[in-house]
Design an enzyme around this catalytic site. Sequence first.
Site, PDB file in Angstrom:
ATOM      1  CB  ALA A   1      -0.925  -0.012   1.209  1.00 36.36           C
ATOM      2  N   GLY A   2       2.110   1.094  -0.470  1.00 35.37           N
ATOM      3  CA  GLY A   2       3.027   2.232  -0.540  1.00 35.37           C
ATOM      4  C   GLY A   2       2.682   3.141  -1.714  1.00 35.37           C
ATOM      5  CB  ALA A   3       4.791   5.574  -3.517  1.00 34.39           C
TER       6      ALA A   3
ATOM      7  NE  ARG B   1      13.762   0.473 -12.838  1.00 34.29           N
ATOM      8  CZ  ARG B   1      14.280   1.313 -13.731  1.00 34.29           C
ATOM      9  NH1 ARG B   1      15.507   1.141 -14.174  1.00 34.29           N
ATOM     10  NH2 ARG B   1      13.565   2.334 -14.185  1.00 34.29           N
TER      11      ARG B   1
ATOM     12  CG  ASP C   1      10.256   1.357 -18.901  1.00 35.91           C
ATOM     13  OD1 ASP C   1      10.283   2.181 -17.969  1.00 35.91           O
ATOM     14  OD2 ASP C   1      10.637   0.177 -18.777  1.00 35.91           O
TER      15      ASP C   1
ATOM     16  NE  ARG D   1       9.380   7.025 -16.010  1.00 34.06           N
ATOM     17  CZ  ARG D   1       9.718   6.154 -15.064  1.00 34.06           C
ATOM     18  NH1 ARG D   1      10.535   5.157 -15.348  1.00 34.06           N
ATOM     19  NH2 ARG D   1       9.279   6.299 -13.846  1.00 34.06           N
TER      20      ARG D   1
ATOM     21  CG  HIS E   1      11.437  -1.823 -15.641  1.00 29.68           C
ATOM     22  ND1 HIS E   1      11.093  -0.644 -16.274  1.00 29.68           N
ATOM     23  CD2 HIS E   1      11.308  -1.576 -14.312  1.00 29.68           C
ATOM     24  CE1 HIS E   1      10.773   0.258 -15.363  1.00 29.68           C
ATOM     25  NE2 HIS E   1      10.899  -0.280 -14.159  1.00 29.68           N
TER      26      HIS E   1
HETATM   27  N1  LIG Z   1       8.129  -2.107 -12.460  1.00 30.74           N
HETATM   28  C1  LIG Z   1       8.113  -0.782 -12.439  1.00 30.74           C
HETATM   29  O1  LIG Z   1       7.987  -0.135 -13.479  1.00 30.74           O
HETATM   30  C2  LIG Z   1       8.217  -0.056 -11.144  1.00 30.74           C
HETATM   31  C3  LIG Z   1       8.578  -0.735 -10.006  1.00 30.74           C
HETATM   32  N2  LIG Z   1       8.655  -0.088  -8.803  1.00 30.74           N
HETATM   33  C4  LIG Z   1       8.990  -0.917  -7.647  1.00 30.74           C
HETATM   34  O2  LIG Z   1       7.787  -1.122  -6.896  1.00 30.74           O
HETATM   35  C5  LIG Z   1       8.129  -1.365  -5.536  1.00 30.74           C
HETATM   36  C6  LIG Z   1       7.290  -0.476  -4.611  1.00 30.74           C
HETATM   37  O3  LIG Z   1       7.665   0.867  -4.758  1.00 30.74           O
HETATM   38  P1  LIG Z   1       6.994   1.992  -3.844  1.00 30.74           P
HETATM   39  O4  LIG Z   1       5.528   1.767  -3.786  1.00 30.74           O
HETATM   40  O5  LIG Z   1       7.522   3.278  -4.281  1.00 30.74           O
HETATM   41  O6  LIG Z   1       7.620   1.610  -2.420  1.00 30.74           O
HETATM   42  P2  LIG Z   1       6.991   1.944  -0.970  1.00 30.74           P
HETATM   43  O7  LIG Z   1       8.089   1.739   0.015  1.00 30.74           O
HETATM   44  O8  LIG Z   1       6.280   3.226  -1.011  1.00 30.74           O
HETATM   45  O9  LIG Z   1       5.908   0.786  -0.779  1.00 30.74           O
HETATM   46  C7  LIG Z   1       6.233  -0.558  -0.645  1.00 30.74           C
HETATM   47  C8  LIG Z   1       5.259  -1.167   0.349  1.00 30.74           C
HETATM   48  O10 LIG Z   1       5.467  -2.569   0.399  1.00 30.74           O
HETATM   49  C9  LIG Z   1       5.173  -2.970   1.719  1.00 30.74           C
HETATM   50  N3  LIG Z   1       5.715  -4.297   1.990  1.00 30.74           N
HETATM   51  C10 LIG Z   1       6.997  -4.661   2.227  1.00 30.74           C
HETATM   52  N4  LIG Z   1       7.063  -5.973   2.455  1.00 30.74           N
HETATM   53  C11 LIG Z   1       5.817  -6.469   2.333  1.00 30.74           C
HETATM   54  C12 LIG Z   1       5.250  -7.760   2.447  1.00 30.74           C
HETATM   55  N5  LIG Z   1       5.986  -8.835   2.707  1.00 30.74           N
HETATM   56  N6  LIG Z   1       3.921  -7.887   2.260  1.00 30.74           N
HETATM   57  C13 LIG Z   1       3.150  -6.816   2.000  1.00 30.74           C
HETATM   58  N7  LIG Z   1       3.627  -5.563   1.887  1.00 30.74           N
HETATM   59  C14 LIG Z   1       4.941  -5.394   2.054  1.00 30.74           C
HETATM   60  C15 LIG Z   1       5.799  -1.868   2.587  1.00 30.74           C
HETATM   61  O11 LIG Z   1       5.286  -1.873   3.912  1.00 30.74           O
HETATM   62  C16 LIG Z   1       5.432  -0.642   1.781  1.00 30.74           C
HETATM   63  O12 LIG Z   1       4.232  -0.048   2.233  1.00 30.74           O
HETATM   64  C17 LIG Z   1       9.638  -1.133  -5.435  1.00 30.74           C
HETATM   65  O13 LIG Z   1      10.317  -2.375  -5.499  1.00 30.74           O
HETATM   66  C18 LIG Z   1       9.944  -0.306  -6.658  1.00 30.74           C
HETATM   67  O14 LIG Z   1      11.268  -0.421  -7.087  1.00 30.74           O
HETATM   68  C19 LIG Z   1       8.379   1.233  -8.685  1.00 30.74           C
HETATM   69  C20 LIG Z   1       8.027   1.966  -9.786  1.00 30.74           C
HETATM   70  C21 LIG Z   1       7.955   1.388 -11.104  1.00 30.74           C
HETATM   71  O1  LIG Z   2      13.211   3.775 -11.044  1.00 28.96           O
HETATM   72  C1  LIG Z   2      12.807   2.933 -10.222  1.00 28.96           C
HETATM   73  O2  LIG Z   2      13.549   2.347  -9.423  1.00 28.96           O
HETATM   74  C2  LIG Z   2      11.366   2.589 -10.197  1.00 28.96           C
HETATM   75  C3  LIG Z   2      10.998   2.156 -11.535  1.00 28.96           C
HETATM   76  O3  LIG Z   2      11.165   1.018 -11.907  1.00 28.96           O
HETATM   77  C4  LIG Z   2      10.656   3.217 -12.483  1.00 28.96           C
HETATM   78  O4  LIG Z   2      10.152   4.283 -12.095  1.00 28.96           O
HETATM   79  O5  LIG Z   2      10.874   2.976 -13.674  1.00 28.96           O
END
Ligand SMILES: NC(=O)C1=CN([C@@H]2O[C@H](COP(=O)(O)OP(=O)(O)OC[C@H]3O[C@@H](n4cnc5c(N)ncnc54)[C@H](O)[C@@H]3O)[C@@H](O)[C@H]2O)C=CC1
Ligand SMILES: O=C([O-])CC(=O)C(=O)O
Length: 312
Positions: A8-10, A88, A148, A151, A175
């Site tokens: 439930a993070g960002a 990453r 991507d 973007r 990615h």
């Molecule tokens: N594939 C993509 O294009 C993208 C991937 N990401 C990735 O997404 C992930 C989340 O990013 P954010 O939301 O910014 O991070 P964040 O830190 O805001 O949220 C992550 C949440 O996961 C929860 N969490 C951790 N362990 C857990 C578990 N075992 N069970 C349930 N919840 C758990 C945390 O308590 C936290 O609330 C990161 O790994 C980030 O690198 C972020 C942006 C783009």
């Molecule tokens: O940059 C990061 O680490 C998160 C992500 O995957 C993205 O925003 O593309």
Amino acid sequence: MKITVVGAGAVGATCADNIARKELAEELILLDIKEGFAEGKAIDMMQTAALLGFDTKITGVTNDYASTAGSEVVVITSGLPRKPGMTREELIGINAGIVKGVAENILKHSPDTIIIVVSNPMDTMNYLALKTSGLPKNRVIGMGGALDSSRFKYYLSQELGCSPADLNAMVIGGHGDTTMIPLINHATWNSIPVTQFLSKEQQEKVVASTMVGGATLTKLIGTSAWYAPGAGTAAMVESIVRDQKKLISSGVFLEGEYGQKDISLVVPVILGKNGAEKILDIKLSDTEQATFNKSADAVRNMNDVLYEMKLV
Ligand SMILES: NC(=O)C1=CN([C@@H]2O[C@H](COP(=O)(O)OP(=O)(O)OC[C@H]3O[C@@H](n4cnc5c(N)ncnc54)[C@H](O)[C@@H]3O)[C@@H](O)[C@H]2O)C=CC1
Ligand SMILES: O=C([O-])CC(=O)C(=O)O
């Protein structure tokens, strides 16, 4: 329709917000490990329902997988985001254990679900979710290309001075900062190749900016991005639950397509009610194929870490 978002993070909360606004589900479960966190975010979002006029019922839970039972789509965003200066790939040590545990718990209650993996390093986390869940390959899909490619359209629109909505452009490969491949030679502006309007220098600038798009935002914000990642994930969910059959570049398990096997990489995929319904094995130039192969080598090296960690 019941959808679960884990984390439930960002990114997870933004994705849930988009799903609710678009009314993609009657029931939306937001799950986090942090006590009360998902509950709070869910109530905050529900308090926008009267203002925004949606009927999706969002429920937040702390690690209660029983309440996710029968989810048709599950989005996994749980895990650490990177900090400025990190790649990453450096997140693998912590995130691999988190993603594996989450996938196992989800499967106990929703054995036929479609999983969308967002957690980074996404290509390897999607591979891990696929191997852990044992679900057919059309039901485990990585989010990276949707973001991507959006973007890529943003940077192209800046250079062309046009609307991003008038552009068709796709990113494939991995990615990662060095593994993603913005297909500049296939990109069009209302069906006219963008290469007709941009100098070689401009094209290189757009490609380079797209590749480090995530790192650029991480440096500016102090943690990684969430608006476009949340919207990109919701667009994939929408194509699946509304059976739109949109062509969205997504992370899928390859079995010979693009000359690769036993790996998840981002390629053009049709997303519909059965998940990743069809992989389009488009013809790449020799240079594009060589770049794709290099990306595959880099992702395979990361996947090997999963074997070293004995997670697969
Ligand atoms: N594939 C993509 O294009 C993208 C991937 N990401 C990735 O997404 C992930 C989340 O990013 P954010 O939301 O910014 O991070 P964040 O830190 O805001 O949220 C992550 C949440 O996961 C929860 N969490 C951790 N362990 C857990 C578990 N075992 N069970 C349930 N919840 C758990 C945390 O308590 C936290 O609330 C990161 O790994 C980030 O690198 C972020 C942006 C783009
Ligand atoms: O940059 C990061 O680490 C998160 C992500 O995957 C993205 O925003 O593309």
